[in-house]
Design a protein around this motif. Structure first.
Motif, PDB file in Angstrom:
ATOM      1  N   VAL B  90      15.180  33.769 -38.555  1.00 14.20           N
ATOM      2  CA  VAL B  90      15.771  35.028 -39.013  1.00 14.20           C
ATOM      3  C   VAL B  90      14.963  35.580 -40.185  1.00 14.20           C
ATOM      4  O   VAL B  90      14.701  34.878 -41.158  1.00 14.20           O
ATOM      5  N   PHE B  91      14.545  36.833 -40.051  1.00 15.39           N
ATOM      6  CA  PHE B  91      13.779  37.512 -41.091  1.00 15.39           C
ATOM      7  C   PHE B  91      14.572  38.713 -41.584  1.00 15.39           C
ATOM      8  O   PHE B  91      15.298  39.335 -40.808  1.00 15.39           O
ATOM      9  N   LEU B  92      14.405  39.022 -42.862  1.00 16.86           N
ATOM     10  CA  LEU B  92      15.154  40.118 -43.436  1.00 16.86           C
ATOM     11  C   LEU B  92      14.219  41.068 -44.172  1.00 16.86           C
ATOM     12  O   LEU B  92      13.367  40.645 -44.951  1.00 16.86           O
ATOM     13  N   GLY B  93      14.388  42.354 -43.919  1.00 23.86           N
ATOM     14  CA  GLY B  93      13.628  43.350 -44.653  1.00 23.86           C
ATOM     15  C   GLY B  93      14.580  44.346 -45.275  1.00 23.86           C
ATOM     16  O   GLY B  93      15.666  44.576 -44.753  1.00 23.86           O
ATOM     17  N   GLY B  94      14.181  44.928 -46.399  1.00 25.50           N
ATOM     18  CA  GLY B  94      15.031  45.937 -47.017  1.00 25.50           C
ATOM     19  C   GLY B  94      15.017  45.834 -48.510  1.00 25.50           C
ATOM     20  O   GLY B  94      14.036  45.395 -49.114  1.00 25.50           O
ATOM     21  N   ILE B  95      16.105  46.272 -49.114  1.00 29.01           N
ATOM     22  CA  ILE B  95      16.209  46.237 -50.576  1.00 29.01           C
ATOM     23  C   ILE B  95      17.006  44.997 -50.953  1.00 29.01           C
ATOM     24  O   ILE B  95      18.225  44.955 -50.807  1.00 29.01           O
ATOM     25  N   VAL B 109      17.227  31.732 -44.152  1.00 28.98           N
ATOM     26  CA  VAL B 109      16.453  32.924 -43.794  1.00 28.98           C
ATOM     27  C   VAL B 109      14.958  32.592 -43.930  1.00 28.98           C
ATOM     28  O   VAL B 109      14.519  32.082 -44.958  1.00 28.98           O
ATOM     29  N   ALA B 110      14.182  32.870 -42.887  1.00 29.31           N
ATOM     30  CA  ALA B 110      12.785  32.425 -42.857  1.00 29.31           C
ATOM     31  C   ALA B 110      11.875  33.282 -43.724  1.00 29.31           C
ATOM     32  O   ALA B 110      10.822  32.831 -44.158  1.00 29.31           O
ATOM     33  N   GLY B 111      12.258  34.532 -43.965  1.00 29.95           N
ATOM     34  CA  GLY B 111      11.403  35.385 -44.777  1.00 29.95           C
ATOM     35  C   GLY B 111      12.163  36.610 -45.238  1.00 29.95           C
ATOM     36  O   GLY B 111      13.000  37.134 -44.492  1.00 29.95           O
ATOM     37  N   VAL B 112      11.871  37.060 -46.450  1.00 31.33           N
ATOM     38  CA  VAL B 112      12.521  38.266 -46.972  1.00 31.33           C
ATOM     39  C   VAL B 112      11.430  39.227 -47.433  1.00 31.33           C
ATOM     40  O   VAL B 112      10.515  38.823 -48.148  1.00 31.33           O
ATOM     41  N   TYR B 113      11.517  40.478 -47.014  1.00 31.93           N
ATOM     42  CA  TYR B 113      10.440  41.431 -47.275  1.00 31.93           C
ATOM     43  C   TYR B 113      10.980  42.698 -47.912  1.00 31.93           C
ATOM     44  O   TYR B 113      11.907  43.321 -47.390  1.00 31.93           O
ATOM     45  N   ARG B 124       2.225  37.805 -39.245  1.00 31.26           N
ATOM     46  CA  ARG B 124       1.694  36.448 -39.454  1.00 31.26           C
ATOM     47  C   ARG B 124       2.845  35.452 -39.621  1.00 31.26           C
ATOM     48  O   ARG B 124       2.855  34.380 -39.011  1.00 31.26           O
ATOM     49  N   ASP B 125       3.832  35.816 -40.429  1.00 28.39           N
ATOM     50  CA  ASP B 125       4.931  34.894 -40.697  1.00 28.39           C
ATOM     51  C   ASP B 125       5.748  34.602 -39.438  1.00 28.39           C
ATOM     52  O   ASP B 125       6.142  33.462 -39.188  1.00 28.39           O
TER      53      ASP B 125
END
Lengths: 339, 136
Positions: B90-95, B109-113, B124-125
């Motif tokens: 699970v990846f998350l993007g936003g504020i 969560v695997a990544g936050v952007y 890549r991630d």
């Protein structure tokens, strides 16, 4: 290989994973399909095709809702195909956006699919996914295809009943697709029928049908108009012993559900027609033969590719590029090299 | 046998309607050769988990600009696990405020952007997380 019983008992996770295996054409997926095959042949397969933007996804959404809400709710599977990029192989599959009405219903299973590489591959994967849904007990399988083209004709061959979706204001598209698409229609749906120009679209389609189905002359002979019955009596013409189905033309507004009940009724009548006339067996036979042909081609080509060394292939291509040999000569030469 | 395709569900849970970022990411993942199932706006955690299950995705990309990530993410992760999809990344993007990122990562969560992220980094991630997990 997946345990067949998990699929037959419709375990959703096992089914979802099997669908991936089928798409990726893995040995495990093939083995499971082999074991499931005796359990298939029960579902009614409905193909939905037509130009992009005619509202196929919305129509599928409404039809699925209709089947779920009926007095005897049927379990519905949806296969929604969208195109892959020919350059990167990636895809954005967006058909689910229009199908959010079906959320939270365990009797509905929606699977998005990209066209990926070859037409043959898509047809094989679709056939496999249909079999998996069929074995898992989904009674209605809606196959929504990309747009217009050969892929639609191939996928229509899979379906028992094919809906071709049109919309007002796409007059040129009607011209463009008349060669292949109209001929495969069992029901012609004019969606977005609340838009201006719907009369023109309907007239154009009925006109086209008259050209495509000369059997309508018999209609007149029997003292009936060529207009296919608005009251939805089965438009069956008995031409000596061979009954013929004349495609129905229906109007719908998928955004608010208008005409959906009538459409479902038309599909049911077509199904009934197929059963009564024995056409179902004929179609089923043709369908399986088509799959057999695809499989043979695929298997033979794969077997040949393994047998041929890469160098020969590259050399042959070079000869072709340099215009030293014709494609025909190159092929014969390559096949002769088979070990 | 066909090559393995990475399948990613891109969804916007909650009520904010800013879907430009999600669309840009969906497009970038597509151009990286992934199959992106795009479900659009106003998805509930239940809808996301259901779509992830039916589509048998390898990863879920969520876009949240409303600040509701601390409420939505735990529920989505819980539902994925309940469905037997604990392997889905699970990846998350936003504020997302910095102080929340660690909590989210610990949650699974695997990544936050955040804003300004390069799409190449996301690609890549996801690729590493999915294909690496497969090889293990």
């Amino acid at each position: 290989m997946t345990d067949v019983n998990t699929i037959l008992s419709s375990n959703r996770l096992a089914l979802a994973r099997l669908l991936t295996q089928i798409e990726n054409d893995t040995p495990a997926g093939r083995a499971t399909l082999n074991a499931l095959f005796p359990h298939t042949g029960r579902a009614h397969l409905i193909g939905v095709t037509g130009a992009p933007g005619t509202g196929k996804s919305s129509l599928v959404n409404q039809l699925a809702r209709h089947y779920r809400k009926s007095d005897t709710p049927k379990r519905v599977a949806v296969i929604a195909v969208d195109p892959s990029s020919p350059f990167t192989g990636g895809a954005v599959l967006g058909d689910r956006i229009r199908m959010s009405d079906l959320r939270g219903d365990p009797g509905v299973f929606i699977r998005s699919m990209a066209t990926r590489g070859s037409l043959g591959g898509l047809a094989r994967a679709t056939a496999g996914i249909v079999q998996a849904f069929d074995a898992a007990g989904y009674e209605i399988i809606l196959i929504e295809t990309v747009g217009a083209g050969q892929a639609e004709v191939d996928i229509a061959r899979l379906a028992h009943t094919t809906l071709v979706v049109e919309a007002p204001g796409l007059g040129d598209d009607i011209q463009a697709i008349k060669a292949g698409i109209l001929e495969i229609a069992d029901v012609l749906v004019i969606n977005k029928a609340d838009r201006p120009g719907v009369e023109n679209t309907e007239r154009a389609l009925r006109g086209m049908l008259q050209l495509a189905h000369p059997v309508q002359r018999i209609f007149r002979h029997h003292g009936r108009t060529e207009r296919v019955s608005p009251d939805l009596t089965p438009p069956v013409v008995h031409n000596r012993d061979t009954p013929l189905w004349l495609p129905l033309v229906l109007r719908t507004v998928a955004s608010d559900g208008q005409g959906i009940a009538e459409l479902a009724q038309a599909i049911a009548r077509h199904q009934e027609f197929l059963v009564k006339t024995g056409d179902l067996q004929r179609r089923e036979r043709a369908r399986l033969q088509n799959e057999l042909e695809l499989r043979i081609q695929e298997t033979l080509v794969n077997r040949w590719r393994v047998s041929i060394t890469n160098g020969y292939y590259e050399d042959a291509l070079e000869k072709l590029v340099r215009r030293e040999s014709s494609p025909e000569e190159v092929v014969l030469n390559l096949l002769a090299k088979e070990a | 046998m066909n090559e393995r395709k990475i399948r990613v569900l891109v969804a916007k849970p909650g009520l904010d309607g800013h879907d430009r970022g999600a669309k840009v990411v969906a497009r970038a993942l597509r151009d990286a050769g992934m199959e992106v199932i795009y479900t659009g706006l106003r998805q509930t955690p239940e809808m996301i988990a259901e779509a992830a299950l039916q589509e048998d995705v390898d990863a879920v990309g969520l876009s949240i600009l409303s600040g509701a990530h601390n409420a939505l993410l735990p529920r989505i992760l819980e539902l994925l696990r309940a469905n037997g999809q604990e392997n889905v990344k699970v990846f998350l993007g936003g504020i997302v405020p910095d102080e929340d990122i660690l909590t989210l990562r610990e949650m699974g969560v695997a990544g936050v952007y955040g804003p300004g992220t390069l799409t190449d980094d996301i690609i890549r991630d996801i690729t590493t997380a999915v294909l690496g997990a497969d090889a293990a």
